[in-house]
Write a protein that holds these residues in place. Structure first.
Motif, PDB file in Angstrom:
ATOM      1  N   ASP A 167     116.949  81.816  20.399  1.00 37.16           N
ATOM      2  CA  ASP A 167     117.511  81.038  19.295  1.00 37.16           C
ATOM      3  C   ASP A 167     117.631  81.908  18.051  1.00 37.16           C
ATOM      4  N   LEU A 168     118.705  81.725  17.327  1.00 32.90           N
ATOM      5  CA  LEU A 168     118.875  82.354  16.019  1.00 32.90           C
ATOM      6  C   LEU A 168     118.427  81.339  14.988  1.00 32.90           C
ATOM      7  N   LEU A 169     117.493  81.727  14.134  1.00 30.49           N
ATOM      8  CA  LEU A 169     116.966  80.825  13.114  1.00 30.49           C
ATOM      9  C   LEU A 169     117.533  81.183  11.751  1.00 30.49           C
ATOM     10  N   GLU A 170     117.935  80.174  11.008  1.00 34.04           N
ATOM     11  CA  GLU A 170     118.277  80.348   9.598  1.00 34.04           C
ATOM     12  C   GLU A 170     117.227  79.596   8.817  1.00 34.04           C
ATOM     13  N   VAL A 171     116.488  80.323   7.984  1.00 31.69           N
ATOM     14  CA  VAL A 171     115.430  79.738   7.173  1.00 31.69           C
ATOM     15  C   VAL A 171     115.961  79.621   5.752  1.00 31.69           C
ATOM     16  N   VAL A 203     121.046  73.149  14.450  1.00 33.11           N
ATOM     17  CA  VAL A 203     120.213  71.959  14.456  1.00 33.11           C
ATOM     18  C   VAL A 203     119.012  72.194  13.546  1.00 33.11           C
ATOM     19  N   LEU A 204     118.659  71.183  12.740  1.00 33.52           N
ATOM     20  CA  LEU A 204     117.444  71.271  11.936  1.00 33.52           C
ATOM     21  C   LEU A 204     116.254  71.180  12.887  1.00 33.52           C
ATOM     22  N   LEU A 206     107.481  82.505   8.910  1.00 37.42           N
ATOM     23  CA  LEU A 206     108.841  82.668   8.378  1.00 37.42           C
ATOM     24  C   LEU A 206     109.066  81.741   7.188  1.00 37.42           C
ATOM     25  N   MET A 207     108.594  80.504   7.324  1.00 40.71           N
ATOM     26  CA  MET A 207     108.762  79.538   6.241  1.00 40.71           C
ATOM     27  C   MET A 207     108.043  80.006   4.977  1.00 40.71           C
ATOM     28  N   ASP A 208     106.834  80.517   5.140  1.00 36.50           N
ATOM     29  CA  ASP A 208     106.053  80.981   3.992  1.00 36.50           C
ATOM     30  C   ASP A 208     106.721  82.182   3.334  1.00 36.50           C
ATOM     31  N   LYS A 209     107.206  83.107   4.151  1.00 32.12           N
ATOM     32  CA  LYS A 209     107.847  84.309   3.602  1.00 32.12           C
ATOM     33  C   LYS A 209     109.076  83.938   2.773  1.00 32.12           C
ATOM     34  N   VAL A 210     109.981  83.152   3.358  1.00 26.91           N
ATOM     35  CA  VAL A 210     111.218  82.812   2.656  1.00 26.91           C
ATOM     36  C   VAL A 210     110.939  81.864   1.490  1.00 26.91           C
ATOM     37  N   GLY A 211     109.974  80.953   1.671  1.00 28.66           N
ATOM     38  CA  GLY A 211     109.581  80.081   0.565  1.00 28.66           C
ATOM     39  C   GLY A 211     109.064  80.866  -0.627  1.00 28.66           C
ATOM     40  N   SER A 212     108.282  81.907  -0.345  1.00 24.70           N
ATOM     41  CA  SER A 212     107.750  82.730  -1.442  1.00 24.70           C
ATOM     42  C   SER A 212     108.855  83.492  -2.160  1.00 24.70           C
ATOM     43  N   TYR A 213     109.904  83.886  -1.415  1.00 25.89           N
ATOM     44  CA  TYR A 213     111.033  84.570  -2.062  1.00 25.89           C
ATOM     45  C   TYR A 213     111.712  83.631  -3.061  1.00 25.89           C
ATOM     46  N   ALA A 214     111.951  82.381  -2.650  1.00 22.38           N
ATOM     47  CA  ALA A 214     112.597  81.423  -3.557  1.00 22.38           C
ATOM     48  C   ALA A 214     111.719  81.159  -4.774  1.00 22.38           C
ATOM     49  N   VAL A 223     111.398  73.964   2.594  1.00 30.01           N
ATOM     50  CA  VAL A 223     111.890  74.977   3.516  1.00 30.01           C
ATOM     51  C   VAL A 223     112.401  74.282   4.774  1.00 30.01           C
ATOM     52  N   GLU A 224     113.612  74.622   5.159  1.00 30.40           N
ATOM     53  CA  GLU A 224     114.208  74.084   6.377  1.00 30.40           C
ATOM     54  C   GLU A 224     114.524  75.238   7.322  1.00 30.40           C
ATOM     55  N   VAL A 225     114.249  75.017   8.601  1.00 32.04           N
ATOM     56  CA  VAL A 225     114.537  76.018   9.623  1.00 32.04           C
ATOM     57  C   VAL A 225     115.568  75.412  10.564  1.00 32.04           C
ATOM     58  N   TYR A 226     116.732  76.036  10.616  1.00 32.47           N
ATOM     59  CA  TYR A 226     117.798  75.604  11.507  1.00 32.47           C
ATOM     60  C   TYR A 226     117.869  76.562  12.685  1.00 32.47           C
ATOM     61  N   LYS A 227     118.158  76.036  13.867  1.00 35.92           N
ATOM     62  CA  LYS A 227     118.306  76.912  15.027  1.00 35.92           C
ATOM     63  C   LYS A 227     119.702  76.760  15.603  1.00 35.92           C
ATOM     64  N   GLU A 228     120.174  77.851  16.161  1.00 36.03           N
ATOM     65  CA  GLU A 228     121.426  77.811  16.899  1.00 36.03           C
ATOM     66  C   GLU A 228     121.315  78.794  18.051  1.00 36.03           C
TER      67      GLU A 228
END
Length: 124
Positions: A63-67, A96-97, A28-36, A83-88
């Motif tokens: 958990d719902l993740l916001e990347v 939470v980070l 997930l981090m790689d995918k969203v990082g590549s978009y940015a 890249v930061e991944v927050y969970k709720e």
């Protein structure tokens, strides 16, 4: 430049102890990082390095993740993205980070060869 997405963690994303597989989170981090990075470079990018990644708290099924990915450095052909991944969790307050890392991408042409990134492509 920034990119973000939301992702729900399902049981198939977790190990026998119920924590999300690190590879799932890194993907997930790689995918969203590549978009940015691609948005900032205004062209395709490829991943060349995954720097420090810190898994701060467990991520569980449900958990719902916001990347959130933000370009923090632009070189001649490379871009470094934090890249930061927050969970709720539904029913609980706040987020939470959970995971944080730095990934590096290189801008490429249609043949996959590195190409320069504009020095100033607007607001980063």
């Amino acid at each position: 430049m920034e990119a973000r997405t939301l992702e729900l963690v399902f049981p198939e994303h977790t190990n026998p102890l119920g924590a999300a597989f690190g590879g799932f989170v890194l993907g997930l981090m790689d995918k969203v990082g590549s978009y940015a990075a691609a948005r900032r470079a205004k062209r395709p990018v490829v991943t060349v390095a995954v720097g420090s990644v810190e898994f701060k708290v467990p991520i569980r099924a449900g958990d719902l993740l916001e990347v959130v990915a933000k370009v923090v450095r632009v070189g001649k052909t490379s871009l470094t993205v934090e890249v930061e991944v927050y969970k709720e969790r539904f029913g609980e307050n706040g987020r939470v980070l959970a995971t944080k890392g730095l990934l590096t991408y290189v801008a490429v042409n249609e043949r996959g060869e590195p190409v320069p990134v504009e020095a100033h492509a607007g607001a980063d």
